[in-house]
Scaffold this motif. Structure first.
Motif, short mmCIF file in Angstrom:
data_model
loop_
_atom_site.label_atom_id
_atom_site.label_comp_id
_atom_site.label_asym_id
_atom_site.label_seq_id
_atom_site.Cartn_x
_atom_site.Cartn_y
_atom_site.Cartn_z
N VAL A 288 8.35 3.48 -1.89
CA VAL A 288 7.36 3.38 -0.64
C VAL A 288 6.13 3.14 -1.63
O VAL A 288 5.41 4.11 -2.08
N GLY A 289 5.73 2.07 -1.24
CA GLY A 289 4.10 1.60 -1.54
C GLY A 289 4.05 0.59 -2.81
O GLY A 289 4.86 0.71 -3.75
N GLU B 156 5.81 -1.92 1.95
CA GLU B 156 4.20 -1.73 2.05
C GLU B 156 3.74 -1.76 3.35
O GLU B 156 3.91 -2.66 3.91
N LYS B 157 3.00 -0.72 3.49
CA LYS B 157 2.37 -0.44 5.11
C LYS B 157 1.10 -1.75 5.50
O LYS B 157 0.87 -2.07 6.50
N GLY C 74 5.71 1.23 7.17
CA GLY C 74 5.18 2.38 6.53
C GLY C 74 6.44 3.41 6.37
O GLY C 74 7.27 3.29 7.27
N LEU D 259 8.33 7.70 -4.58
CA LEU D 259 7.00 7.68 -3.74
C LEU D 259 5.96 7.41 -4.67
O LEU D 259 5.59 7.93 -5.58
N GLU E 80 2.69 6.18 -3.07
CA GLU E 80 2.04 5.85 -1.79
C GLU E 80 0.62 5.90 -2.11
O GLU E 80 -0.21 5.77 -1.30
N GLY F 191 -0.41 11.00 -0.44
CA GLY F 191 0.57 10.28 0.18
C GLY F 191 1.12 11.11 1.23
O GLY F 191 1.59 12.23 1.00
N SER G 47 -0.03 9.33 -6.40
CA SER G 47 0.69 10.33 -5.72
C SER G 47 1.12 11.43 -6.44
O SER G 47 1.06 12.73 -5.97
#
Length: 555
Positions: free
Chosen positions: A15-16, A57-58, A150, A194, A196, A200, A335
């Protein structure tokens, strides 16, 4: 009613897509490639697939949310991509470094640049461009990279993490489905990573749920940056300067940077620790005031603002690092607090943390064991790496400055002599929002407006950040009790959210003769400062609809 979600399964979910997440994905894909090639020669053993690595990726594209000064130590990149100098977008090598002490009208260059400010061998880079380049390598390696998604919530199973649910798309501001409504995906993975960045939202959830905190709470700073085009002769490419002093008072921790890039481009910014006493202090106004110093003014005169951005940084160091593993999950990069709090350098540490996480995951995949016991190899690898060496030497650095500049310099000198120990080890810290002093109804200060040429108001700067969000969606800045904002916080602290936010998101307006909080969520540049610095800790930053937020092209 719980929506029906499409379920996807992967071996690894990251995530990220910042430097940590991308380094993790690329290194893991390379390890898998070598493993498969060896298995093909011996005709034995199961093969792994890089296609079973997912990266979320948000931002609207890789690099869109990436912001840093940025001075990069290249050693982690050299490990990850040995021939990086052939194609990596490294703007310019550092050619000169300097440290200045500012008074209001003068700049004094220190005769010897202190070791933390020495950057020979490093590069001035655009983190946005660098991550976009690494993202291309990740996709070329066969990894599935999904932009505009996200991580909204973690999936828990038994004692650990089993994946992530992405944000729902197509909800109106009241949370009701629109014609284009699509429920978020349920992404399940053997290991969820994670990556983020600072504060995060999923990391915050996990640290709280599993009580992963260290002995110190995390300390944070905010960095505010502008990218300018100036006359090329004003600053040489590769010139790197850092400033202390005016307009940052000696009871605060902060300073500025001036980095010369190629083709007359200049990166300037100010970083401030989010632990100051005056709740009506305005970091954005301080940054704009800093630009009026004669030293800056003569550089910027006749130039043009190109881009603006802001982000938070994890200052807390080794003693604020959370436990970085649980069953089925690892925490890496900012994070997990992988940042040198003295040099404020973290790109190489984030990347190295991602690579060590990749090695841990690779071993777990081969063993078919994703337990906390197996994944605890990650912090053990960190202990044996240069991450520990760098961060241990400055383990008490930032805490030293919580009582002011001069006391901090004294402690820092003693720590330098004693290998980071100093007089107290471990030196404890408090959460930054606890530093506020109550103002008890003190009138609000006049807001900074700018002249439109050298200095700018926050809305003008937000325009230059390329920020956009879908207006008709649920507010991603969730305030637990807005009555506190219009009553208790107004009297006790003067609503600090109006001042610490660098994007004019929060306003106190009069409605029917009474003060009310107004949230301009579309302005949000995703710096997370509100989640960090609110005195009552009632603001919760959650992911908005994917693709929203800033566009830090070239930053």
């Amino acid at each position: 009613m719980t929506p029906q979600r499409e379920q996807l399964e992967a071996d690894v979910l990251i995530v990220g897509a910042g430097p940590a997440g991308l380094a993790c994905a690329l290194h893991l894909a390379n390890l898998i490639k070598k493993h498969n090639e060896a298995r093909a020669k011996t005709a034995g053993g199961a093969q792994l697939s890089p296609e079973s690595i997912y990266v979320l990726e948000k931002g609207r594209e890789v690099g869109a949310h990436q912001l840093s000064g940025a001075i990069m130590n290249p050693k982690a990149l050299a490990e990850l991509v040995p021939d990086y100098e052939k194609s990596a977008p490294l703007d310019t090598p550092v050619t000169d470094d300097a440290a200045f002490f500012f008074t209001k009208n003068s700049a004094y260059r220190m005769p010897i640049t202190p070791p933390p400010f020495r950057n020979k061998g490093n590069f001035v880079v655009s983190l946005s461009k660098l991550t976009k380049w690494i993202g291309g390598l990740v996709e070329k390696a066969g990894v599935n990279l999904f932009t505009q998604f996200g991580g909204a919530q973690l999936i828990y199973e038994r004692e650990g993490v089993a994946g992530v649910i992405t944000e729902d798309k197509g909800l109106d501001k009241n949370g009701k489905p629109k014609d284009n409504y699509t429920p978020g995906y349920e992404l399940r993975a053997n290991v969820t990573v994670l990556a983020e960045g600072t504060r995060g939202s999923l990391t915050k959830q996990l640290v709280a749920a599993k009580k992963l905190d260290n002995i110190n709470p995390q300390s944070y700073g905010i960095g505010i940056k502008e990218l300018w085009d100036v006359q090329p002769e004003r600053v040489q490419p590769g010139f790197v300067a850092h400033t202390l002093g005016w307009p940052v008072s000696t009871d605060m921790y902060g300073g500025g940077w001036i980095y010369g890039l190629s083709n007359g481009r200049l990166s300037i910014g100010l970083v401030i620790a989010l632990e100051y006493a005056d709740p009506q202090f305005d970091p954005h106004a301080a940054f704009q005031t800093w630009k009026t110093h004669p030293f800056l003014k003569q550089i910027l005169d006749g130039g043009k603002l190109v881009r603006y951005g802001a982000k938070s940084l994890p200052y807390g160091g080794w003693y604020a690092m959370p436990r970085t593993y649980v069953d089925g999950a690892l925490i890496i990069g900012d994070s997990a607090s992988f940042l040198d709090s003295q040099r404020l350098k973290g790109i190489h540490l984030a990347m190295k943390s991602g690579m060590l996480a990749a090695e841990t995951i690779f071993e777990a995949l081969l063993a078919g064991d994703f337990s906390a016991t197996k994944l605890s190899a990650f912090p053990q690898k960190v202990e044996r790496s240069y991450i520990k060496e760098e961060m241990w030497a400055v383990r008490n650095f930032h805490q030293s400055f919580q009582s002011g500049l001069f006391g901090g310099l004294l402690h820092a000198g003693l720590q330098f002599i004693t290998g980071g120990r100093g007089l107290i080890d471990p030196m404890r810290a408090h959460a930054g929002h606890e530093a506020y002093h109550k103002i008890n109804g003190r009138p609000a200060p006049e807001r900074f407006h700018g002249d439109g040429k050298l200095t700018f108001d926050r809305l003008t700067d937000v325009y230059h950040s390329g920020t956009r969000h879908e207006d008709d969606q649920p507010c991603h800045l969730v305030v637990a009790d807005t009555n506190i904002c219009s009553t208790k916080c107004l009297i006790e602290y003067g609503n600090p959210c109006q001042y610490f936010c660098p994007a004019a998101v929060y306003e106190i307006v009069q409605e029917k003769g009474a003060p009310q909080l107004k949230i301009n969520a579309a302005n949000c540049v995703h710096c997370k400062t509100c989640d960090i610095a609110d005195p009552y800790q009632i603001i919760n930053w959650v992911v908005p609809e994917g693709g929203g937020g800033p566009n830090y092209e070239g930053m």
